[in-house]
Write a protein that holds these residues in place. Structure first.
Motif, PDB file in Angstrom:
ATOM      1  N   ASP A   1       0.853  -1.198   0.000  1.00 36.70           N
ATOM      2  CA  ASP A   1       0.000   0.000   0.000  1.00 36.70           C
ATOM      3  C   ASP A   1       0.889   1.249   0.000  1.00 36.70           C
ATOM      4  O   ASP A   1       1.619   1.503   0.963  1.00 36.70           O
ATOM      5  CB  ASP A   1      -0.886  -0.044   1.260  1.00 36.70           C
ATOM      6  N   GLY A   2       0.815   2.014  -1.084  1.00 38.97           N
ATOM      7  CA  GLY A   2       1.661   3.195  -1.241  1.00 38.97           C
ATOM      8  C   GLY A   2       1.395   4.274  -0.211  1.00 38.97           C
ATOM      9  O   GLY A   2       2.201   5.188  -0.031  1.00 38.97           O
ATOM     10  N   ASN A   3       0.263   4.160   0.478  1.00 37.56           N
ATOM     11  CA  ASN A   3      -0.090   5.161   1.485  1.00 37.56           C
ATOM     12  C   ASN A   3       0.624   4.985   2.803  1.00 37.56           C
ATOM     13  O   ASN A   3       0.523   5.833   3.679  1.00 37.56           O
ATOM     14  CB  ASN A   3      -1.594   5.074   1.778  1.00 37.56           C
ATOM     15  N   THR A   4       1.293   3.859   2.963  1.00 41.40           N
ATOM     16  CA  THR A   4       1.808   3.552   4.296  1.00 41.40           C
ATOM     17  C   THR A   4       3.235   4.046   4.511  1.00 41.40           C
ATOM     18  O   THR A   4       3.834   3.781   5.547  1.00 41.40           O
ATOM     19  CB  THR A   4       1.725   2.035   4.588  1.00 41.40           C
ATOM     20  N   GLY A   5       3.770   4.763   3.534  1.00 44.15           N
ATOM     21  CA  GLY A   5       5.038   5.464   3.725  1.00 44.15           C
ATOM     22  C   GLY A   5       6.189   4.595   4.177  1.00 44.15           C
ATOM     23  O   GLY A   5       6.530   3.611   3.545  1.00 44.15           O
ATOM     24  N   GLN A   6       6.763   4.991   5.300  1.00 49.26           N
ATOM     25  CA  GLN A   6       7.943   4.295   5.811  1.00 49.26           C
ATOM     26  C   GLN A   6       7.650   2.823   6.111  1.00 49.26           C
ATOM     27  O   GLN A   6       8.500   1.964   5.958  1.00 49.26           O
ATOM     28  CB  GLN A   6       8.450   4.984   7.089  1.00 49.26           C
ATOM     29  N   ASN A   7       6.406   2.566   6.512  1.00 44.48           N
ATOM     30  CA  ASN A   7       6.005   1.193   6.788  1.00 44.48           C
ATOM     31  C   ASN A   7       6.079   0.333   5.521  1.00 44.48           C
ATOM     32  O   ASN A   7       6.412  -0.858   5.573  1.00 44.48           O
ATOM     33  CB  ASN A   7       4.582   1.204   7.362  1.00 44.48           C
ATOM     34  N   ALA A   8       5.820   0.939   4.386  1.00 48.47           N
ATOM     35  CA  ALA A   8       5.918   0.219   3.112  1.00 48.47           C
ATOM     36  C   ALA A   8       7.359  -0.255   2.894  1.00 48.47           C
ATOM     37  O   ALA A   8       7.596  -1.381   2.455  1.00 48.47           O
ATOM     38  CB  ALA A   8       5.476   1.117   1.961  1.00 48.47           C
ATOM     39  N   LEU A   9       8.303   0.603   3.235  1.00 54.03           N
ATOM     40  CA  LEU A   9       9.717   0.236   3.075  1.00 54.03           C
ATOM     41  C   LEU A   9      10.076  -0.933   3.984  1.00 54.03           C
ATOM     42  O   LEU A   9      10.777  -1.862   3.580  1.00 54.03           O
ATOM     43  CB  LEU A   9      10.625   1.428   3.397  1.00 54.03           C
TER      44      LEU A   9
END
Ligand code: GDP
Length: 298
Positions: free
Chosen positions: A220-228
């Protein structure tokens, strides 16, 4: 169109708005750097991008904000090219694609969109309902397959690895072009998700010694640093070959791709094959660095 939705979403970073002034000075660079960080590009990538921009402006003696905008588009495009790679179907038959992602990332939706796009391109697609822990996920996939004339292999409450094995075997027997193996995004027990996914990967390999050919993470591109953090964890466990980054419509967070491209938080720059820009079937688009940069800076 999906492009305008992507633009609208990414435009909320208001990077584009920064260029409305006419001066090219320190405060312009500062504003650009802050806006990039706000868009989730992270400090590392933002600094790199602004430094490259300064060099271009100096070297090419750019004067106007408009010229600087174009230069930043070029700089960002070059940066994002690390993630650009077409998803190729046809060289290997069947192409076995394992798909992972935490619940809610948009995995089921993306699998549907991807199957639709591949079928529209003339490929014969077989889906494996590997999330045997969520009855609803299985039902959803079967129903979706029926509606869209895509074959689905499922097994009630069975072992997900067994479903994957059956699907790969059936893919060969039925001369499919693509076998897509869905997996669980969360387990109901204490079982470790990554161990379960590794097992599925191993069993796919048993069914076809050359497979899996692609291991995709839906994030999910919305989750920012969590996506990384997710990319890093899944890559460590599964050795990812590609990403699908969803929900980039209506979000200000597209900069996360710049962070991915720069290898932030110990992530490898893994190809982004597709981006999700809406909930409809056609809202899965190949990732093209220049288009994305233009949408971000538009
Ligand atoms: P899963 O749990 O990972 O299988 O997630 P789903 O595929 O069920 O998606 C979760 C929610 O996100 C659903 O409401 C989808 O319609 C929505 N969704 C998925 N991809 C996108 C996207 O690219 N854009 C938008 N706006 N919504 C999306």
């Amino acid at each position: 169109s999906w492009m305008s939705r992507l633009r609208q979403g990414l435009a909320r970073t208001s990077i584009g708005g920064i260029f409305t002034g006419s001066k090219v000075d320190e405060s312009l660079y500062d504003e650009l750097e802050s806006a990039l960080i706000m868009s989730d590009a992270g400090v590392q990538a933002s600094t790199t991008l602004i430094e490259a921009l300064r060099q271009t402006v100096r070297k090419e003696r750019l004067q106007s904000a408009q010229e600087v905008r174009e230069a930043l588009t070029d700089v960002l495009t070059e940066h994002l090219r690390a993630l650009e790679k077409p998803f190729e179907v046809g060289a290997i038959k069947p192409l076995v694609v394992m798909i992972a992602g935490v619940n809610g990332a948009g995995k089921t939706t993306s699998i549907g969109k991807l199957a639709h796009a591949l079928q529209a391109g003339g490929a014969r697609v077989l889906l494996a309902a590997g999330d045997t822990f969520r009855a609803a996920a299985r039902e959803q996939l079967i129903e979706w397959g029926n509606r869209n004339h895509v074959a689905v292999i499922a097994q009630e409450g069975g072992d997900p690895a067994a479903v994957a094995f059956d699907a790969v075997t059936a893919g060969h027997a039925r001369h499919m072009d693509v076998v897509m193996v869905d997996t669980a995004g969360r387990l109901p027990t204490q079982l470790h998700l990554m161990e379960e996914l590794k097992k599925i990967r191993r069993v796919i390999h048993k069914a076809d010694q050359t497979a899996p050919h692609e291991v995709l993470l839906v994030v999910d591109g919305n989750t920012g640093q969590n996506a990384l953090a997710q990319v890093k964890a899944f890559d460590t466990a599964l050795n990812l070959t590609g990403l699908i980054v969803t929900k980039l419509d209506g979000t200000a967070k597209g900069g996360v791709l710049a962070a991915l491209a720069s290898g932030a938080q110990g992530c490898r720059p893994i190809p982004v094959y597709w981006i999700g820009v809406g909930e409809q079937l056609e809202d899965l688009q190949p990732f093209v660095a220049r288009e994305f940069a233009q949408a971000m800076l538009g």
